[in-house]
Design a protein around this motif. Sequence first.
Motif, PDB file in Angstrom:
ATOM      1  N   GLY A   1      43.998  71.868  20.096  1.00 19.46           N
ATOM      2  CA  GLY A   1      42.804  71.086  19.765  1.00 19.46           C
ATOM      3  C   GLY A   1      43.061  69.634  20.396  1.00 19.46           C
ATOM      4  N   LYS A   2      44.411  69.357  20.226  1.00 24.57           N
ATOM      5  CA  LYS A   2      44.735  67.952  20.597  1.00 24.57           C
ATOM      6  C   LYS A   2      44.611  67.932  22.221  1.00 24.57           C
ATOM      7  CE  LYS A   2      48.657  64.538  20.320  1.00 24.57           C
ATOM      8  NZ  LYS A   2      50.230  64.238  19.850  1.00 24.57           N
ATOM      9  N   GLN A   3      45.277  68.886  22.775  1.00 21.67           N
ATOM     10  CA  GLN A   3      45.251  68.899  24.332  1.00 21.67           C
ATOM     11  C   GLN A   3      43.937  68.964  24.689  1.00 21.67           C
ATOM     12  OE1 GLN A   3      47.556  71.932  25.801  1.00 21.67           O
ATOM     13  NE2 GLN A   3      47.407  71.604  27.817  1.00 21.67           N
ATOM     14  N   VAL A   4      43.167  69.849  24.318  1.00 26.81           N
ATOM     15  CA  VAL A   4      41.578  70.059  24.986  1.00 26.81           C
ATOM     16  C   VAL A   4      40.901  68.924  24.813  1.00 26.81           C
ATOM     17  CG1 VAL A   4      39.911  71.399  24.958  1.00 26.81           C
ATOM     18  CG2 VAL A   4      41.982  72.326  24.976  1.00 26.81           C
ATOM     19  N   MET A   5      41.048  68.283  23.481  1.00 27.30           N
ATOM     20  CA  MET A   5      40.220  67.176  23.200  1.00 27.30           C
ATOM     21  C   MET A   5      40.520  65.997  24.173  1.00 27.30           C
ATOM     22  SD  MET A   5      37.681  66.410  21.078  1.00 27.30           S
ATOM     23  CE  MET A   5      36.488  64.854  21.342  1.00 27.30           C
ATOM     24  N   ALA A   6      41.956  65.590  24.487  1.00 22.82           N
ATOM     25  CA  ALA A   6      42.281  64.698  25.409  1.00 22.82           C
ATOM     26  C   ALA A   6      41.420  64.881  26.687  1.00 22.82           C
ATOM     27  CB  ALA A   6      43.625  64.631  25.439  1.00 22.82           C
ATOM     28  N   ALA A   7      41.569  66.054  27.101  1.00 21.21           N
ATOM     29  CA  ALA A   7      40.865  66.525  28.331  1.00 21.21           C
ATOM     30  C   ALA A   7      39.317  66.308  28.325  1.00 21.21           C
ATOM     31  CB  ALA A   7      41.105  67.950  28.814  1.00 21.21           C
ATOM     32  N   PHE A   8      38.607  66.715  27.251  1.00 23.58           N
ATOM     33  CA  PHE A   8      37.307  66.374  27.116  1.00 23.58           C
ATOM     34  C   PHE A   8      36.817  64.849  27.061  1.00 23.58           C
ATOM     35  CE2 PHE A   8      36.602  70.500  26.206  1.00 23.58           C
ATOM     36  CZ  PHE A   8      36.378  71.167  24.963  1.00 23.58           C
ATOM     37  N   LEU A   9      37.742  64.112  26.444  1.00 24.73           N
ATOM     38  CA  LEU A   9      37.377  62.621  26.373  1.00 24.73           C
ATOM     39  C   LEU A   9      37.534  62.167  27.917  1.00 24.73           C
ATOM     40  CD1 LEU A   9      39.019  61.877  22.817  1.00 24.73           C
ATOM     41  CD2 LEU A   9      36.385  61.528  23.597  1.00 24.73           C
ATOM     42  N   GLN A  10      38.465  62.415  28.618  1.00 27.04           N
ATOM     43  CA  GLN A  10      38.687  62.120  30.017  1.00 27.04           C
ATOM     44  C   GLN A  10      37.345  62.531  30.613  1.00 27.04           C
ATOM     45  OE1 GLN A  10      41.274  60.711  31.909  1.00 27.04           O
ATOM     46  NE2 GLN A  10      42.098  60.011  29.829  1.00 27.04           N
ATOM     47  N   SER A  11      36.910  63.670  30.517  1.00 31.15           N
ATOM     48  CA  SER A  11      35.887  64.052  31.474  1.00 31.15           C
ATOM     49  C   SER A  11      34.404  63.698  30.796  1.00 31.15           C
ATOM     50  CB  SER A  11      35.898  65.508  31.542  1.00 31.15           C
ATOM     51  OG  SER A  11      35.863  66.231  30.343  1.00 31.15           O
ATOM     52  N   ASN A  12      34.536  63.706  29.562  1.00 25.93           N
ATOM     53  CA  ASN A  12      33.224  63.120  28.881  1.00 25.93           C
ATOM     54  C   ASN A  12      33.162  62.079  27.667  1.00 25.93           C
ATOM     55  OD1 ASN A  12      32.899  66.165  29.852  1.00 25.93           O
ATOM     56  ND2 ASN A  12      30.846  65.832  29.580  1.00 25.93           N
ATOM     57  N   PRO A  13      33.458  60.753  28.213  1.00 29.86           N
ATOM     58  CA  PRO A  13      33.658  59.783  27.314  1.00 29.86           C
ATOM     59  C   PRO A  13      32.610  59.587  26.339  1.00 29.86           C
ATOM     60  CG  PRO A  13      33.608  58.961  29.538  1.00 29.86           C
ATOM     61  CD  PRO A  13      33.648  60.459  29.691  1.00 29.86           C
TER      62      PRO A  13
END
Length: 336
Positions: free
Chosen positions: A221-233
């Motif tokens: 969850g931590k890893q994927v959410m970090a990527a989400f926030l990069q791509s979809n702030p």
Amino acid sequence: MLSRRNFLTAAVGVAAATGLAACAKEDGTSAAAAGSGSGSKAITLGFSQVGSESGWRTANSDSVKSAAKEAGYTLKFSDAQQKQENQISAIRNYIAQKVDVIAFSPVVVTGWDAVLKEAKAAKIPVVLTDRSVETSDDSLYVTLVGSDFTDEGRRAAKILEKVLEKAGHKGAVKIAQLEGTTGAAPAIERAKGFKEVMEADHADDWKVVVSQTGDFTRAGGKQVMAAFLQSNPDINVLFAHNDDMAIGAIQSIEAAGKKPGKDILIVSIDGVKDGFVAMSEGKINAIVECNPLLGPQLMEVVKKVKDGETVERWIKTKESDFMQDQAKDALPTRKY
Ligand code: GZL
């Protein structure tokens, strides 16, 4: 995935899967028939568990172990570390050891027919717990003791409506979805139920802008959410298929300088204690409960199946939903 069947199918399933026991029951030679008054001492249960990926899973394993002890069963328990091949070899071991009943929580829905046919050939009945399977032959397992995950997905969307209203949210709802393990029944069915409500009632203002598996773990969850926030702030809602991924995501949301529960509203599923703690801290807005305490129900079913009794095809667990303002009062009552 699994459609509800009446107990008639289960009766056929039980007879097919436990032909010997059923025949023996008629002529009284099976252990259960001969010692049916001897209670459950004679029962040996082989249980293959998915793994230990989440707080929910730990609570589920504890419930199975304590309920088997309470029932006086001999429990053979294995942890598959979320690998299907480990579950298949565990089931084969139980067949070789001639256990009375096999129970397991299938890590994914497909790929079970071969090993379940081996169990059927060995006249060992199989009970599913927690998660369901896709199979070409209904007689390969007797029943499922577990939640309705599609309904959990619908409930998550319905409680998100309340969360948005309570937050006074205006404008587009841009949803990030943290999915469970790829191919697992809860991941498939929670996404399906959520989508059903979104498309029926919110086609014009809700959108899942990004969706990816976090494998039901905090690290995922931590890893994927970090990527989400990069791509979809501009994400303003997180729908997590379990609390552990939501808790991991919270760490990434805070690392990005955003407030979980405020800048990004969070709805999760399970209801483990740490999820309630996060809710009481205002970081998760609502939780849809998925009850892991299946042990007692499972042991009851195992006894009935061993004795060749009819059981319902799907024994659903009872569960409820919690908004943030209920968290503090509910916390002391939580059993897992
Ligand atoms: C649901 C169960 C899921 C939980 C997760 O019944 O299979 O697996 O929601 C767990 O926490 O990992």
